[in-house]
Write a protein that holds these residues in place. Structure first.
Motif, PDB file in Angstrom:
ATOM      1  N   ILE A  30      37.849  70.466  85.914  1.00  0.00           N
ATOM      2  CA  ILE A  30      38.079  69.882  87.172  1.00  0.00           C
ATOM      3  C   ILE A  30      37.352  68.571  87.264  1.00  0.00           C
ATOM      4  CG2 ILE A  30      37.602  70.284  89.559  1.00  0.00           C
ATOM      5  CD1 ILE A  30      37.401  73.332  89.139  1.00  0.00           C
ATOM      6  N   THR A  31      37.752  67.464  87.691  1.00  0.00           N
ATOM      7  CA  THR A  31      37.354  66.207  87.910  1.00  0.00           C
ATOM      8  C   THR A  31      37.122  66.070  89.375  1.00  0.00           C
ATOM      9  OG1 THR A  31      38.684  65.282  86.008  1.00  0.00           O
ATOM     10  CG2 THR A  31      37.591  63.838  87.733  1.00  0.00           C
ATOM     11  N   ARG A  32      35.616  65.637  89.611  1.00  0.00           N
ATOM     12  CA  ARG A  32      35.309  65.146  91.143  1.00  0.00           C
ATOM     13  C   ARG A  32      35.731  63.931  91.416  1.00  0.00           C
ATOM     14  NH1 ARG A  32      30.026  64.024  93.578  1.00  0.00           N
ATOM     15  NH2 ARG A  32      29.991  65.079  95.529  1.00  0.00           N
ATOM     16  N   VAL A  33      36.324  63.843  92.511  1.00  0.00           N
ATOM     17  CA  VAL A  33      36.697  62.535  92.948  1.00  0.00           C
ATOM     18  C   VAL A  33      36.130  62.072  94.317  1.00  0.00           C
ATOM     19  CG1 VAL A  33      38.733  61.183  93.658  1.00  0.00           C
ATOM     20  CG2 VAL A  33      39.114  62.756  91.864  1.00  0.00           C
ATOM     21  N   PRO A  34      35.309  61.029  94.654  1.00  0.00           N
ATOM     22  CA  PRO A  34      34.710  60.922  95.933  1.00  0.00           C
ATOM     23  C   PRO A  34      35.960  60.348  96.686  1.00  0.00           C
ATOM     24  CG  PRO A  34      34.222  58.927  94.256  1.00  0.00           C
ATOM     25  CD  PRO A  34      34.916  60.328  93.654  1.00  0.00           C
ATOM     26  N   ALA A  35      35.775  60.669  97.938  1.00  0.00           N
ATOM     27  CA  ALA A  35      36.665  60.512  99.026  1.00  0.00           C
ATOM     28  C   ALA A  35      36.059  59.666 100.451  1.00  0.00           C
ATOM     29  CB  ALA A  35      37.580  61.683  99.339  1.00  0.00           C
ATOM     30  N   ALA A  36      36.789  58.675 100.787  1.00  0.00           N
ATOM     31  CA  ALA A  36      36.006  58.073 102.160  1.00  0.00           C
ATOM     32  C   ALA A  36      36.362  58.913 103.140  1.00  0.00           C
ATOM     33  CB  ALA A  36      36.701  56.648 102.172  1.00  0.00           C
ATOM     34  N   THR A  37      35.477  58.791 104.130  1.00  0.00           N
ATOM     35  CA  THR A  37      35.621  59.442 105.718  1.00  0.00           C
ATOM     36  C   THR A  37      35.361  58.604 106.741  1.00  0.00           C
ATOM     37  OG1 THR A  37      34.901  61.764 104.648  1.00  0.00           O
ATOM     38  CG2 THR A  37      35.010  61.387 107.039  1.00  0.00           C
ATOM     39  N   TYR A  38      36.105  58.453 107.336  1.00  0.00           N
ATOM     40  CA  TYR A  38      35.994  57.377 108.815  1.00  0.00           C
ATOM     41  C   TYR A  38      35.752  58.201 109.691  1.00  0.00           C
ATOM     42  CZ  TYR A  38      38.525  54.810 105.131  1.00  0.00           C
ATOM     43  OH  TYR A  38      38.979  54.280 103.756  1.00  0.00           O
ATOM     44  N   LEU A  39      34.563  57.874 110.634  1.00  0.00           N
ATOM     45  CA  LEU A  39      34.289  58.372 111.770  1.00  0.00           C
ATOM     46  C   LEU A  39      34.604  57.498 112.972  1.00  0.00           C
ATOM     47  CD1 LEU A  39      30.693  59.309 110.732  1.00  0.00           C
ATOM     48  CD2 LEU A  39      32.557  60.872 110.498  1.00  0.00           C
ATOM     49  N   LEU A  40      35.302  58.101 114.040  1.00  0.00           N
ATOM     50  CA  LEU A  40      35.474  57.373 115.303  1.00  0.00           C
ATOM     51  C   LEU A  40      35.139  58.455 116.560  1.00  0.00           C
ATOM     52  CD1 LEU A  40      36.738  55.036 116.795  1.00  0.00           C
ATOM     53  CD2 LEU A  40      38.859  56.212 116.454  1.00  0.00           C
ATOM     54  N   ASP A  41      34.524  58.209 117.819  1.00  0.00           N
ATOM     55  CA  ASP A  41      34.350  58.939 118.566  1.00  0.00           C
ATOM     56  C   ASP A  41      33.934  60.289 118.297  1.00  0.00           C
ATOM     57  OD1 ASP A  41      35.030  56.418 119.874  1.00  0.00           O
ATOM     58  OD2 ASP A  41      36.988  57.103 120.215  1.00  0.00           O
ATOM     59  N   GLY A  42      33.240  60.678 117.214  1.00  0.00           N
ATOM     60  CA  GLY A  42      32.980  61.998 116.844  1.00  0.00           C
ATOM     61  C   GLY A  42      33.830  62.739 116.211  1.00  0.00           C
ATOM     62  N   TYR A  43      34.885  62.273 115.701  1.00  0.00           N
ATOM     63  CA  TYR A  43      36.101  62.789 114.836  1.00  0.00           C
ATOM     64  C   TYR A  43      35.968  62.100 113.378  1.00  0.00           C
ATOM     65  CZ  TYR A  43      37.839  64.976 119.114  1.00  0.00           C
ATOM     66  OH  TYR A  43      37.873  65.505 120.379  1.00  0.00           O
ATOM     67  N   ARG A  44      36.216  63.143 112.388  1.00  0.00           N
ATOM     68  CA  ARG A  44      36.489  62.352 110.957  1.00  0.00           C
ATOM     69  C   ARG A  44      37.941  62.379 110.744  1.00  0.00           C
ATOM     70  NH1 ARG A  44      31.490  63.337 108.117  1.00  0.00           N
ATOM     71  NH2 ARG A  44      29.938  64.474 109.576  1.00  0.00           N
ATOM     72  N   TYR A  45      38.077  61.185 110.166  1.00  0.00           N
ATOM     73  CA  TYR A  45      39.548  60.920 109.485  1.00  0.00           C
ATOM     74  C   TYR A  45      39.335  60.770 108.095  1.00  0.00           C
ATOM     75  CZ  TYR A  45      40.534  60.232 114.593  1.00  0.00           C
ATOM     76  OH  TYR A  45      40.728  60.566 115.615  1.00  0.00           O
ATOM     77  N   THR A  46      40.414  61.091 107.248  1.00  0.00           N
ATOM     78  CA  THR A  46      40.329  60.973 105.924  1.00  0.00           C
ATOM     79  C   THR A  46      41.158  59.472 105.541  1.00  0.00           C
ATOM     80  OG1 THR A  46      42.208  62.599 105.541  1.00  0.00           O
ATOM     81  CG2 THR A  46      40.039  63.228 105.176  1.00  0.00           C
ATOM     82  N   SER A  47      42.137  59.231 106.592  1.00  0.00           N
ATOM     83  CA  SER A  47      43.015  58.293 106.488  1.00  0.00           C
ATOM     84  C   SER A  47      42.444  57.092 107.384  1.00  0.00           C
ATOM     85  CB  SER A  47      44.467  58.660 106.911  1.00  0.00           C
ATOM     86  OG  SER A  47      45.048  57.635 107.391  1.00  0.00           O
ATOM     87  N   LEU A  48      42.382  55.699 106.981  1.00  0.00           N
ATOM     88  CA  LEU A  48      41.888  54.871 107.692  1.00  0.00           C
ATOM     89  C   LEU A  48      43.112  54.455 108.492  1.00  0.00           C
ATOM     90  CD1 LEU A  48      40.424  52.269 108.338  1.00  0.00           C
ATOM     91  CD2 LEU A  48      41.394  51.211 106.579  1.00  0.00           C
ATOM     92  N   THR A  49      44.571  54.717 108.268  1.00  0.00           N
ATOM     93  CA  THR A  49      45.566  54.341 109.241  1.00  0.00           C
ATOM     94  C   THR A  49      45.449  55.294 110.567  1.00  0.00           C
ATOM     95  OG1 THR A  49      46.888  53.694 107.369  1.00  0.00           O
ATOM     96  CG2 THR A  49      48.037  54.371 109.178  1.00  0.00           C
ATOM     97  N   ASP A  50      45.015  56.409 110.120  1.00  0.00           N
ATOM     98  CA  ASP A  50      44.957  57.420 111.470  1.00  0.00           C
ATOM     99  C   ASP A  50      43.757  57.073 112.119  1.00  0.00           C
ATOM    100  OD1 ASP A  50      47.093  58.723 110.168  1.00  0.00           O
ATOM    101  OD2 ASP A  50      45.938  60.448 109.406  1.00  0.00           O
ATOM    102  N   ALA A  51      42.714  56.470 111.745  1.00  0.00           N
ATOM    103  CA  ALA A  51      41.616  56.318 112.620  1.00  0.00           C
ATOM    104  C   ALA A  51      41.953  55.186 113.188  1.00  0.00           C
ATOM    105  CB  ALA A  51      40.469  56.041 111.575  1.00  0.00           C
ATOM    106  N   VAL A  52      42.694  54.025 112.610  1.00  0.00           N
ATOM    107  CA  VAL A  52      42.894  53.032 113.149  1.00  0.00           C
ATOM    108  C   VAL A  52      43.913  53.303 114.501  1.00  0.00           C
ATOM    109  CG1 VAL A  52      44.063  50.655 113.324  1.00  0.00           C
ATOM    110  CG2 VAL A  52      42.518  51.184 111.528  1.00  0.00           C
ATOM    111  N   ALA A  53      44.865  53.913 114.154  1.00  0.00           N
ATOM    112  CA  ALA A  53      45.978  54.402 115.264  1.00  0.00           C
ATOM    113  C   ALA A  53      45.175  54.981 116.600  1.00  0.00           C
ATOM    114  CB  ALA A  53      46.838  55.319 114.708  1.00  0.00           C
TER     115      ALA A  53
END
Length: 60
Positions: A30-53
């Motif tokens: 198994i390969t471990r891959v880091p992933a970005a998480t975006y926080l907005l108003d107490g919610y976490r998003y894995t997609s920057l597009t979703d966070a911006v929307a």
């Protein structure tokens, strides 16, 4: 074990993995891959597009 970024010898889990986790990853190939998480108003998003929307919707 990973060292604390402050330079002391205390172990931390700040993005690193311990020996047991490394062994498990190696055993199963198994390969471990880091992933970005975006926080907005107490919610976490894995997609920057979703966070911006959501930011655009909530600030209009």
């Amino acid at each position: 074990m990973d060292k604390n970024p402050s330079g002391n010898d205390r172990p931390c889990k700040c993005g690193g993995i311990d020996a047991a986790e490394r062994e498990t990853l190696d055993r199963y190939g198994i390969t471990r891959v880091p992933a970005a998480t975006y926080l907005l108003d107490g919610y976490r998003y894995t997609s920057l597009t979703d966070a911006v929307a959501q930011a655009r919707r909530s600030r209009m």
